[in-house]
Design an enzyme around this catalytic site. Structure first.
Site, PDB file in Angstrom:
ATOM      1  N   SER A  18     -39.661 -30.099  65.787  1.00 28.95           N
ATOM      2  CA  SER A  18     -38.433 -29.318  65.667  1.00 28.95           C
ATOM      3  C   SER A  18     -37.989 -29.418  64.210  1.00 28.95           C
ATOM      4  CB  SER A  18     -37.351 -29.835  66.622  1.00 28.95           C
ATOM      5  OG  SER A  18     -37.213 -31.230  66.511  1.00 28.95           O
ATOM      6  N   GLU A  20     -34.804 -28.953  61.311  1.00 29.51           N
ATOM      7  CA  GLU A  20     -33.355 -28.883  61.099  1.00 29.51           C
ATOM      8  C   GLU A  20     -33.048 -28.184  59.773  1.00 29.51           C
ATOM      9  OE1 GLU A  20     -31.145 -32.437  62.115  1.00 29.51           O
ATOM     10  OE2 GLU A  20     -29.963 -32.204  60.279  1.00 29.51           O
ATOM     11  N   THR A  51     -27.125 -27.418  61.211  1.00 32.41           N
ATOM     12  CA  THR A  51     -26.084 -28.445  61.123  1.00 32.41           C
ATOM     13  C   THR A  51     -24.688 -27.822  61.027  1.00 32.41           C
ATOM     14  OG1 THR A  51     -26.270 -28.571  58.732  1.00 32.41           O
ATOM     15  CG2 THR A  51     -27.633 -30.088  59.999  1.00 32.41           C
ATOM     16  N   TYR A  52     -23.711 -28.708  61.221  1.00 31.43           N
ATOM     17  CA  TYR A  52     -22.293 -28.332  61.211  1.00 31.43           C
ATOM     18  C   TYR A  52     -21.673 -29.156  60.093  1.00 31.43           C
ATOM     19  CZ  TYR A  52     -18.045 -26.955  63.843  1.00 31.43           C
ATOM     20  OH  TYR A  52     -16.875 -26.384  64.275  1.00 31.43           O
ATOM     21  N   HIS A  80     -25.597 -27.755  65.964  1.00 34.97           N
ATOM     22  CA  HIS A  80     -24.921 -29.046  65.814  1.00 34.97           C
ATOM     23  C   HIS A  80     -23.417 -28.801  65.926  1.00 34.97           C
ATOM     24  CE1 HIS A  80     -28.248 -31.397  63.558  1.00 34.97           C
ATOM     25  NE2 HIS A  80     -28.788 -30.358  64.161  1.00 34.97           N
ATOM     26  N   ASP A 112     -18.623 -37.569  60.787  1.00 38.92           N
ATOM     27  CA  ASP A 112     -18.151 -38.626  59.895  1.00 38.92           C
ATOM     28  C   ASP A 112     -16.633 -38.630  59.852  1.00 38.92           C
ATOM     29  OD1 ASP A 112     -20.550 -39.846  59.076  1.00 38.92           O
ATOM     30  OD2 ASP A 112     -21.006 -38.091  57.847  1.00 38.92           O
ATOM     31  N   LYS A 171     -23.691 -41.767  76.105  1.00 44.64           N
ATOM     32  CA  LYS A 171     -23.904 -40.343  75.793  1.00 44.64           C
ATOM     33  C   LYS A 171     -24.893 -39.733  76.792  1.00 44.64           C
ATOM     34  CE  LYS A 171     -24.760 -41.130  71.233  1.00 44.64           C
ATOM     35  NZ  LYS A 171     -24.892 -40.909  69.772  1.00 44.64           N
ATOM     36  N   GLN A 182     -31.557 -40.908  63.164  1.00 47.54           N
ATOM     37  CA  GLN A 182     -31.283 -40.887  61.729  1.00 47.54           C
ATOM     38  C   GLN A 182     -32.626 -41.081  61.036  1.00 47.54           C
ATOM     39  OE1 GLN A 182     -29.838 -39.920  59.204  1.00 47.54           O
ATOM     40  NE2 GLN A 182     -27.888 -40.990  59.421  1.00 47.54           N
ATOM     41  N   GLN A 218     -31.667 -38.313  45.239  1.00 44.74           N
ATOM     42  CA  GLN A 218     -30.720 -37.732  46.195  1.00 44.74           C
ATOM     43  C   GLN A 218     -30.886 -38.387  47.574  1.00 44.74           C
ATOM     44  OE1 GLN A 218     -31.410 -33.584  47.377  1.00 44.74           O
ATOM     45  NE2 GLN A 218     -29.679 -33.078  46.053  1.00 44.74           N
ATOM     46  N   PHE A 222     -28.100 -40.564  49.604  1.00 42.17           N
ATOM     47  CA  PHE A 222     -27.690 -40.161  50.953  1.00 42.17           C
ATOM     48  C   PHE A 222     -27.943 -41.304  51.944  1.00 42.17           C
ATOM     49  CE2 PHE A 222     -28.299 -37.578  54.897  1.00 42.17           C
ATOM     50  CZ  PHE A 222     -26.967 -37.201  55.002  1.00 42.17           C
ATOM     51  N   HIS A 272     -39.022 -34.619  64.594  1.00 39.73           N
ATOM     52  CA  HIS A 272     -37.937 -33.735  64.135  1.00 39.73           C
ATOM     53  C   HIS A 272     -37.899 -33.837  62.611  1.00 39.73           C
ATOM     54  CE1 HIS A 272     -34.036 -31.627  64.422  1.00 39.73           C
ATOM     55  NE2 HIS A 272     -33.590 -32.468  63.494  1.00 39.73           N
TER      56      HIS A 272
HETATM   57  P1  FAD Z   1     -21.891 -41.866  67.586  1.00 41.29           P
HETATM   58  O1  FAD Z   1     -23.025 -42.085  68.486  1.00 41.29           O
HETATM   59  O2  FAD Z   1     -20.720 -41.195  68.126  1.00 41.29           O
HETATM   60  O3  FAD Z   1     -21.475 -43.285  67.003  1.00 41.29           O
HETATM   61  C1  FAD Z   1     -20.568 -43.416  65.907  1.00 41.29           C
HETATM   62  C2  FAD Z   1     -19.875 -44.764  65.938  1.00 41.29           C
HETATM   63  O4  FAD Z   1     -18.867 -44.728  66.921  1.00 41.29           O
HETATM   64  C3  FAD Z   1     -20.823 -45.882  66.301  1.00 41.29           C
HETATM   65  O5  FAD Z   1     -20.494 -47.027  65.542  1.00 41.29           O
HETATM   66  C4  FAD Z   1     -20.543 -46.092  67.759  1.00 41.29           C
HETATM   67  O6  FAD Z   1     -20.801 -47.430  68.142  1.00 41.29           O
HETATM   68  C5  FAD Z   1     -19.067 -45.752  67.856  1.00 41.29           C
HETATM   69  N1  FAD Z   1     -18.748 -45.167  69.183  1.00 41.29           N
HETATM   70  C6  FAD Z   1     -19.150 -43.966  69.651  1.00 41.29           C
HETATM   71  N2  FAD Z   1     -18.676 -43.757  70.918  1.00 41.29           N
HETATM   72  C7  FAD Z   1     -17.947 -44.855  71.210  1.00 41.29           C
HETATM   73  C8  FAD Z   1     -17.215 -45.252  72.339  1.00 41.29           C
HETATM   74  N3  FAD Z   1     -17.104 -44.485  73.438  1.00 41.29           N
HETATM   75  N4  FAD Z   1     -16.604 -46.452  72.307  1.00 41.29           N
HETATM   76  C9  FAD Z   1     -16.707 -47.240  71.232  1.00 41.29           C
HETATM   77  N5  FAD Z   1     -17.402 -46.918  70.128  1.00 41.29           N
HETATM   78  C10 FAD Z   1     -17.992 -45.747  70.117  1.00 41.29           C
HETATM   79  N6  FAD Z   1     -22.839 -34.957  60.816  1.00 41.29           N
HETATM   80  C11 FAD Z   1     -22.209 -33.764  60.630  1.00 41.29           C
HETATM   81  O7  FAD Z   1     -21.079 -33.740  60.137  1.00 41.29           O
HETATM   82  N7  FAD Z   1     -22.826 -32.581  60.968  1.00 41.29           N
HETATM   83  C12 FAD Z   1     -24.062 -32.539  61.526  1.00 41.29           C
HETATM   84  O8  FAD Z   1     -24.576 -31.462  61.812  1.00 41.29           O
HETATM   85  C13 FAD Z   1     -24.747 -33.777  61.750  1.00 41.29           C
HETATM   86  N8  FAD Z   1     -25.967 -33.804  62.322  1.00 41.29           N
HETATM   87  C14 FAD Z   1     -26.574 -35.003  62.578  1.00 41.29           C
HETATM   88  C15 FAD Z   1     -27.806 -35.010  63.241  1.00 41.29           C
HETATM   89  C16 FAD Z   1     -28.452 -36.219  63.512  1.00 41.29           C
HETATM   90  C17 FAD Z   1     -29.759 -36.199  64.227  1.00 41.29           C
HETATM   91  C18 FAD Z   1     -27.863 -37.452  63.093  1.00 41.29           C
HETATM   92  C19 FAD Z   1     -28.571 -38.746  63.335  1.00 41.29           C
HETATM   93  C20 FAD Z   1     -26.639 -37.449  62.453  1.00 41.29           C
HETATM   94  C21 FAD Z   1     -25.972 -36.235  62.192  1.00 41.29           C
HETATM   95  N9  FAD Z   1     -24.725 -36.196  61.572  1.00 41.29           N
HETATM   96  C22 FAD Z   1     -24.088 -34.988  61.365  1.00 41.29           C
HETATM   97  C23 FAD Z   1     -24.092 -37.428  61.102  1.00 41.29           C
HETATM   98  C24 FAD Z   1     -23.099 -38.039  62.128  1.00 41.29           C
HETATM   99  O9  FAD Z   1     -22.042 -37.132  62.357  1.00 41.29           O
HETATM  100  C25 FAD Z   1     -22.564 -39.338  61.561  1.00 41.29           C
HETATM  101  O10 FAD Z   1     -23.551 -40.294  61.450  1.00 41.29           O
HETATM  102  C26 FAD Z   1     -21.321 -39.905  62.258  1.00 41.29           C
HETATM  103  O11 FAD Z   1     -20.817 -40.983  61.471  1.00 41.29           O
HETATM  104  C27 FAD Z   1     -21.563 -40.451  63.648  1.00 41.29           C
HETATM  105  O12 FAD Z   1     -21.617 -39.489  64.613  1.00 41.29           O
HETATM  106  P2  FAD Z   1     -22.677 -39.681  65.830  1.00 41.29           P
HETATM  107  O13 FAD Z   1     -22.380 -38.743  66.905  1.00 41.29           O
HETATM  108  O14 FAD Z   1     -24.028 -39.684  65.230  1.00 41.29           O
HETATM  109  O15 FAD Z   1     -22.398 -41.183  66.250  1.00 41.29           O
END
Ligand code: FAD
Length: 300
Positions: A18, A20, A51-52, A80, A112, A171, A182, A218, A222, A272
């Site tokens: 896939s 991205e 991505t978003y 995303h 983030d 999730k 990641q 870069q 990142f 991916h």
């Molecule tokens: P999560 O799985 O939600 O975890 C984030 C943190 O919150 C962790 O420390 C976790 O332990 C904690 N947490 C989550 N749920 C709970 C809960 N219920 N209770 C307690 N703690 C909790 N960012 C963008 O802005 N746009 C994108 O398109 C984008 N695409 C991505 C695609 C991939 C494949 C990856 C790996 C990352 C992407 N990101 C993107 C980055 C991501 O948004 C960041 O890494 C962000 O900091 C975490 O979001 P998450 O959903 O990955 O993490």
């Protein structure tokens, strides 16, 4: 394993890839994106994701890119989506918009922190508060396939691996059916993470996210922001090549191929690619993994 028996040499097994992409900011970037999509589409990816931008900053551009993918290609796009900077009803509207144009796959993320990486995450007062919450919300709106993130080095905000993997489990319980990792550079680390995840009874695909290093500086910067480590051996391979773009490209291809082929030899069949909207390196790696272009499948 004798070299001749390695899957990467003994006739590559069938693999799924896939790709991205990020939504383009200018006409020039739009042209580059579509050239990349046209180059990679014949490799018949399982899906392509868009991505978003941080804080939902690309909401419109992400939507337009997905709409064009739906209208002009037979690719299966995934959108995303993050919880940041929008109320539930605004996010639900985005999801419904995807449903309306035929998108059936969402990559659901928390996003983030609005204050930037390294600051504390604060949910929008009327918004989805976690990625788990968002997964459940998306599933409620329509029959979407939902992918989520996974962190072989744990998410930097997670206190422990156990907590991190518990979040992944939550999730999945909310409806996610695939995780994309990641990016990482040490395959051992990914495989150790896979063992930890499987030991917790998680059985969905945990697809490795691979970033071909187009620009080492870069990528390293990142990686530092996202908590992914950059091994010293990787830095040393690019050392001294700052002014030598041609050699850098060859090294980048070798490094990426080495990682992907090693994963294949260790049983991985789903990949991916974070393409950074550039096709050449990804196309070359896919070629080495055994993929060949299929006849064009344009939408009717
Ligand atoms: P999560 O799985 O939600 O975890 C984030 C943190 O919150 C962790 O420390 C976790 O332990 C904690 N947490 C989550 N749920 C709970 C809960 N219920 N209770 C307690 N703690 C909790 N960012 C963008 O802005 N746009 C994108 O398109 C984008 N695409 C991505 C695609 C991939 C494949 C990856 C790996 C990352 C992407 N990101 C993107 C980055 C991501 O948004 C960041 O890494 C962000 O900091 C975490 O979001 P998450 O959903 O990955 O993490």
């Amino acid at each position: 394993m004798p070299d001749a028996l390695r899957p990467s040499r003994a006739g590559a097994p069938p693999i799924n890839v896939s790709f991205e992409f990020f939504p383009p900011k200018s006409e020039e970037m739009e042209t580059a994106l579509w050239a990349s999509i046209e180059r990679l589409a014949p490799l018949n990816p399982s899906f392509v994701s868009v991505t978003y931008g941080a804080g939902g900053s690309t909401r419109q551009r992400t939507h337009s890119t997905l709409a064009r993918l739906m209208n002009e290609t037979s690719l299966k796009p995934a959108a995303h989506l993050t919880c940041v900077g929008a109320s539930r009803s605004e996010i639900d509207e985005v999801v419904t918009g995807y449903l309306d144009i035929g998108v059936r796959h969402i990559v659901a993320l928390r996003g983030d922190p609005p204050g930037g990486i390294g600051t504390a995450f604060a949910a929008h007062p009327d918004g989805y508060s976690t990625s788990t919450d968002l997964v459940a919300g998306v599933r409620k709106i329509g029959d979407f396939e939902v992918s989520v993130s996974a962190y072989p080095e744990k998410h930097p905000e997670s206190a422990t691996f156990d907590q991190d993997i518990d979040v992944l489990k939550a999730k999945i319980d909310a409806g996610a059916t695939r995780a994309i990792t990641q990016f990482f550079f040490e395959n051992d680390m990914y495989l150790r993470y896979l063992d930890r995840v499987r030991a917790k009874g998680i059985n969905i695909p945990i697809v490795p996210g691979l970033v071909p290093v187009q620009n080492f500086k870069q990528t390293a910067s990142f990686a530092q922001k996202t908590g992914a480590s950059v091994p010293a051996w990787l830095a040393s391979r690019f050392e001294g090549l700052e002014e030598d773009a041609a050699t850098r490209r060859l090294v980048a291809a070798a490094v990426a191929a080495e990682q992907a082929l090693d994963l294949m030899d260790r049983g991985v069949q789903d990949f991916h690619f974070y393409t950074m909207n550039k096709a050449d390196l990804v196309f070359a790696i896919c070629h080495m993994l055994g993929l060949r272009p299929q006849p064009a499948q344009k939408a009717a």
